[in-house]
Design an enzyme around this catalytic site. Structure first.
Site, PDB file in Angstrom:
ATOM      1  N   SER A 283      10.600  -5.470 -31.208  1.00 49.11           N
ATOM      2  CA  SER A 283       9.894  -6.538 -30.419  1.00 49.11           C
ATOM      3  C   SER A 283       8.500  -6.723 -30.877  1.00 49.11           C
ATOM      4  CB  SER A 283       9.773  -5.778 -29.050  1.00 49.11           C
ATOM      5  OG  SER A 283      11.120  -5.447 -28.672  1.00 49.11           O
TER       6      SER A 283
HETATM    7  N1  SAH Z   1      13.211  -1.109 -28.781  1.00 50.87           N
HETATM    8  C1  SAH Z   1      13.546  -1.746 -30.244  1.00 50.87           C
HETATM    9  C2  SAH Z   1      13.886  -3.056 -30.103  1.00 50.87           C
HETATM   10  C3  SAH Z   1      15.236  -3.237 -29.429  1.00 50.87           C
HETATM   11  S1  SAH Z   1      16.005  -4.649 -29.830  1.00 50.87           S
HETATM   12  C4  SAH Z   1      12.530  -1.407 -31.227  1.00 50.87           C
HETATM   13  O1  SAH Z   1      11.506  -1.078 -30.809  1.00 50.87           O
HETATM   14  O2  SAH Z   1      12.654  -1.867 -32.188  1.00 50.87           O
HETATM   15  C5  SAH Z   1      17.427  -4.303 -28.760  1.00 50.87           C
HETATM   16  C6  SAH Z   1      18.305  -3.307 -29.050  1.00 50.87           C
HETATM   17  O3  SAH Z   1      19.268  -3.215 -27.970  1.00 50.87           O
HETATM   18  C7  SAH Z   1      19.403  -3.783 -30.441  1.00 50.87           C
HETATM   19  O4  SAH Z   1      19.057  -2.783 -31.488  1.00 50.87           O
HETATM   20  C8  SAH Z   1      20.533  -3.856 -29.653  1.00 50.87           C
HETATM   21  O5  SAH Z   1      21.782  -3.264 -30.563  1.00 50.87           O
HETATM   22  C9  SAH Z   1      20.583  -2.823 -28.367  1.00 50.87           C
HETATM   23  N2  SAH Z   1      21.402  -2.946 -27.300  1.00 50.87           N
HETATM   24  C10 SAH Z   1      21.869  -4.099 -26.764  1.00 50.87           C
HETATM   25  N3  SAH Z   1      22.690  -3.710 -25.719  1.00 50.87           N
HETATM   26  C11 SAH Z   1      22.833  -2.534 -25.848  1.00 50.87           C
HETATM   27  C12 SAH Z   1      23.602  -1.430 -24.868  1.00 50.87           C
HETATM   28  N4  SAH Z   1      24.295  -1.857 -24.011  1.00 50.87           N
HETATM   29  N5  SAH Z   1      23.302  -0.207 -25.396  1.00 50.87           N
HETATM   30  C13 SAH Z   1      22.526   0.162 -26.081  1.00 50.87           C
HETATM   31  N6  SAH Z   1      21.825  -0.617 -26.947  1.00 50.87           N
HETATM   32  C14 SAH Z   1      21.999  -1.955 -26.922  1.00 50.87           C
END
Ligand code: SAH
Length: 213
Positions: free
Chosen positions: A61
């Site tokens: 993000s």
């Molecule tokens: N917090 C992260 C950014 C996340 S992007 C950072 O600091 O880099 C969002 C992430 O959520 C992605 O990696 C995606 O695979 C994950 N995601 C999406 N749906 C999800 C779910 N139901 N459970 C766990 N992870 C999930």
């Protein structure tokens, strides 16, 4: 330029200038080496004002969004935090600086493994990474004082509300698949109080209480 100088500029120009005030959040953003959470080809823009690709169609993000969501969590230092969407592990590292323990869930195993080894290398021993559908939370470790969802959700999953401690806070981007707004939910006795914040755009939360794959 040194990465520490780039971080200082990021904190001043992207965070303080846009109203982030929590000194602990600003200190954590100054400290955590964001460039170690991006791909090598993105090193030159690791501290730019944007989200960046991390593989598997996912992103780390934008720094401002990380700071804003973290500020809304009102961390004092003793909290047990649940994060849904580990991604690169960057947000988890920021949380680990500011809370007692961080449980973080990622649905894509390869991202979870990379994030976990990165966090270990950086010495974060208060972060626990799980691979599963985060919309179901982690009932075996509940309740959590704080819950943060870092993927765009159609609504805050019901199981997560159930796993929130009294006086707990959830912060999540909620809306359509292509645009969301940060929502803060505070659990006060048996009532939930909801407030709305910054507009944002996250990759979708995919799972039983999220979007379909
Ligand atoms: N917090 C992260 C950014 C996340 S992007 C950072 O600091 O880099 C969002 C992430 O959520 C992605 O990696 C995606 O695979 C994950 N995601 C999406 N749906 C999800 C779910 N139901 N459970 C766990 N992870 C999930």
């Amino acid at each position: 330029m040194e990465y520490s100088a780039l971080r200082k500029m990021m904190v001043e120009n992207q965070l303080i200038a846009r109203g982030i005030k929590d000194q602990r959040v600003l200190q954590a953003m100054l400290k955590v080496p964001r460039h170690l959470f991006v791909r090598e080809e993105d090193l030159y823009r690791a501290y730019d004002d944007m989200a960046l690709p991390i593989g598997e169609g996912q992103t780390i993000s934008q720094p401002y969004m990380v700071a804003k969501m973290t500020e809304l969590l009102e961390l004092k230092g003793d909290e047990k935090v649940l994060e849904i969407g580990t991604g690169s592990g960057y947000q988890a590292a920021i949380l680990a600086e500011l809370a007692r323990e961080v449980f973080t869930i990622e649905r894509i195993a390869s991202l979870a493994e990379e994030a976990e080894s990165r966090l270990r290398q950086l010495g974060y021993d208060n972060v626990y990474v799980f691979v599963r559908d985060g919309t179901l939370g982690l009932p075996e470790h509940a309740p959590f004082d704080r819950i943060i969802i870092t993927a765009g959700a159609p609504e805050v999953p019901e199981p997560l509300k159930k796993q929130l401690a009294d006086n707990g806070i959830i912060v999540a981007p909620v809306g359509s698949r292509y645009s969301q707004q940060l929502v803060k939910i505070e659990k006060l006795k048996e009532e939930f109080r909801q407030s709305y914040h910054t507009l944002c755009l996250f990759v979708p939360l995919i799972g039983e209480y999220g979007w379909n794959d």
